[in-house]
Design a protein around this motif. Structure first.
Motif, short mmCIF file in Angstrom:
data_model
loop_
_atom_site.label_atom_id
_atom_site.label_comp_id
_atom_site.label_asym_id
_atom_site.label_seq_id
_atom_site.Cartn_x
_atom_site.Cartn_y
_atom_site.Cartn_z
N LYS A 29 0.94 -1.04 0.96
CA LYS A 29 -0.14 0.02 -0.09
C LYS A 29 0.70 1.07 -0.01
O LYS A 29 0.68 2.37 -0.51
N VAL A 30 2.33 1.17 0.66
CA VAL A 30 2.62 2.55 0.34
C VAL A 30 4.01 2.68 -0.65
O VAL A 30 3.72 3.18 -1.76
N VAL A 31 4.58 1.25 -0.91
CA VAL A 31 5.20 1.13 -2.64
C VAL A 31 4.49 1.51 -3.76
O VAL A 31 5.09 2.10 -4.65
N THR A 32 3.41 0.25 -4.04
CA THR A 32 2.97 1.39 -4.93
C THR A 32 2.18 2.18 -6.01
O THR A 32 3.12 2.55 -6.78
N PRO A 33 1.34 3.23 -4.95
CA PRO A 33 1.67 4.42 -5.60
C PRO A 33 2.97 5.31 -5.41
O PRO A 33 2.89 6.58 -6.14
N ALA A 34 3.25 4.98 -4.44
CA ALA A 34 4.98 5.74 -4.44
C ALA A 34 5.42 5.30 -5.77
O ALA A 34 6.57 6.35 -6.10
N ALA A 35 6.01 4.65 -6.20
CA ALA A 35 6.27 3.25 -7.13
C ALA A 35 5.73 4.70 -9.26
O ALA A 35 6.73 4.66 -9.21
N LYS A 36 4.24 4.74 -8.74
CA LYS A 36 3.21 4.61 -9.97
C LYS A 36 3.89 6.34 -9.85
O LYS A 36 4.38 7.16 -10.62
N ASP A 37 4.40 7.54 -8.48
CA ASP A 37 4.18 9.01 -8.26
C ASP A 37 6.05 9.38 -9.60
O ASP A 37 5.73 9.87 -9.88
N ALA A 38 6.44 7.91 -8.57
CA ALA A 38 7.97 7.96 -9.22
C ALA A 38 7.83 7.68 -10.78
O ALA A 38 8.91 9.07 -11.26
N MET A 39 7.88 6.92 -11.46
CA MET A 39 7.78 6.54 -12.47
C MET A 39 6.82 8.17 -13.88
O MET A 39 6.78 7.98 -14.87
N ALA A 40 6.00 8.84 -12.72
CA ALA A 40 5.36 9.65 -13.50
C ALA A 40 6.45 11.16 -14.24
O ALA A 40 5.95 10.86 -15.43
N LEU A 41 7.28 10.83 -13.76
CA LEU A 41 8.37 11.47 -14.07
C LEU A 41 9.15 10.67 -15.62
O LEU A 41 9.11 12.36 -15.96
N VAL A 42 9.28 10.10 -15.64
CA VAL A 42 9.59 9.23 -16.26
C VAL A 42 8.78 9.14 -17.61
O VAL A 42 8.81 9.73 -19.09
N LEU A 43 7.37 9.15 -17.42
CA LEU A 43 6.52 9.16 -18.17
C LEU A 43 6.42 10.14 -18.74
O LEU A 43 6.07 10.63 -20.57
N ALA A 44 5.90 11.49 -18.24
CA ALA A 44 6.31 13.12 -18.99
C ALA A 44 7.90 13.27 -19.85
O ALA A 44 7.36 13.92 -20.72
N ASP A 45 8.80 12.91 -19.13
CA ASP A 45 9.54 13.31 -20.26
C ASP A 45 9.38 12.23 -21.73
O ASP A 45 10.30 12.72 -22.35
N ALA A 137 6.97 7.07 -0.61
CA ALA A 137 6.84 6.54 0.36
C ALA A 137 6.36 7.30 1.40
O ALA A 137 5.83 6.43 3.02
N LYS A 138 7.29 8.42 1.61
CA LYS A 138 6.89 8.97 3.19
C LYS A 138 5.56 9.15 3.38
O LYS A 138 5.22 9.36 4.48
N TYR A 139 5.30 9.92 2.48
CA TYR A 139 3.59 10.51 2.39
C TYR A 139 2.95 9.54 2.68
O TYR A 139 1.58 9.46 3.26
N GLN A 140 3.31 8.47 1.99
CA GLN A 140 2.38 7.08 1.80
C GLN A 140 2.28 6.74 3.46
O GLN A 140 0.98 6.30 4.19
N LEU A 141 3.35 6.95 4.29
CA LEU A 141 3.56 6.09 5.59
C LEU A 141 2.24 7.43 6.46
O LEU A 141 1.69 6.45 7.43
N ILE A 142 2.53 8.51 6.00
CA ILE A 142 1.98 9.51 6.75
C ILE A 142 0.73 9.52 6.92
O ILE A 142 -0.27 9.63 7.52
N LYS A 143 0.25 8.87 5.68
CA LYS A 143 -1.78 9.24 5.15
C LYS A 143 -2.18 7.66 5.36
O LYS A 143 -3.53 7.54 6.38
N LEU A 144 -1.54 7.27 5.63
CA LEU A 144 -1.63 5.29 6.50
C LEU A 144 -1.60 5.25 7.68
O LEU A 144 -1.76 4.57 8.70
N GLY A 145 -0.62 6.69 8.57
CA GLY A 145 -0.81 6.34 9.83
C GLY A 145 -0.05 5.65 10.71
O GLY A 145 0.30 5.40 11.77
N VAL A 146 1.69 5.90 9.66
CA VAL A 146 2.14 4.75 10.40
C VAL A 146 3.04 5.79 10.37
O VAL A 146 4.34 6.57 10.09
N ASN A 147 3.78 5.98 12.27
CA ASN A 147 4.85 6.09 12.65
C ASN A 147 6.49 5.95 12.96
O ASN A 147 6.54 4.85 12.95
#
Length: 147
Positions: A29-45, A137-147
């Motif tokens: 749940k943390v890694v999948t959206p983080a990987a999509k966000d990261a690869m969005a930079l490659v997609l745009a380029d 990934a840090k944002y997803q951890l905060i969003k899921l309430g993992v400290n």
């Protein structure tokens, strides 16, 4: 020929320690959206590069067929989340049309030189991709309430 990028993330010790303490489902749940966000930079380029290369005279348009795809089968095999940017297969008249010829543009042929757009999009954005992955990934951890 496949280009693989493998890095050991340095400076991510805190994030790595948090990951070790999480269940497998929570990690996904943390890694999948983080990987999509990261690869969005490659997609745009890649879309930007392909738009400069593709012939505007034709009905087919490579940038409209570029997309981020999660490679679940490979991910299960290697035990990780695998995201890739690639060209979708489409029929004539859909989206960007049938751009079956994209690899001839990317890799070149005997008579035409290569005009790569996917490989340089990844190569030139590696550092930004990893920074974006860590931030997301840090944002997803905060969003899921993992400290």
């Amino acid at each position: 020929m496949a280009d693989w990028v493998e890095y050991k993330l340095t400076g991510a010790d805190e994030l790595s320690a948090k990951f070790r303490g999480l269940a497998e489902e929570m990690r996904r749940k943390v890694v999948t959206p983080a990987a999509k966000d990261a690869m969005a930079l490659v997609l745009a380029d890649a879309k930007n590069r392909a738009a400069r290369i593709d012939d505007p005279e034709t009905a087919n348009f490579i940038p409209k067929n570029l997309a981020i795809v999660e490679r679940k089968a490979i991910g299960v095999e290697v035990g990780a989340v695998v995201m890739s940017v690639g060209v979708r297969k489409r029929s004539k008249g859909q989206g960007g049309g049938n751009t079956f010829y994209w690899w001839w543009v990317e890799l070149g042929t005997e008579k035409n030189r290569a005009k790569p757009f996917l490989r340089p999009a990844l190569a030139n954005n590696r550092e930004a991709v990893f920074k974006e992955f860590l931030n997301s990934a840090k944002y997803q951890l905060i969003k899921l309430g993992v400290n």
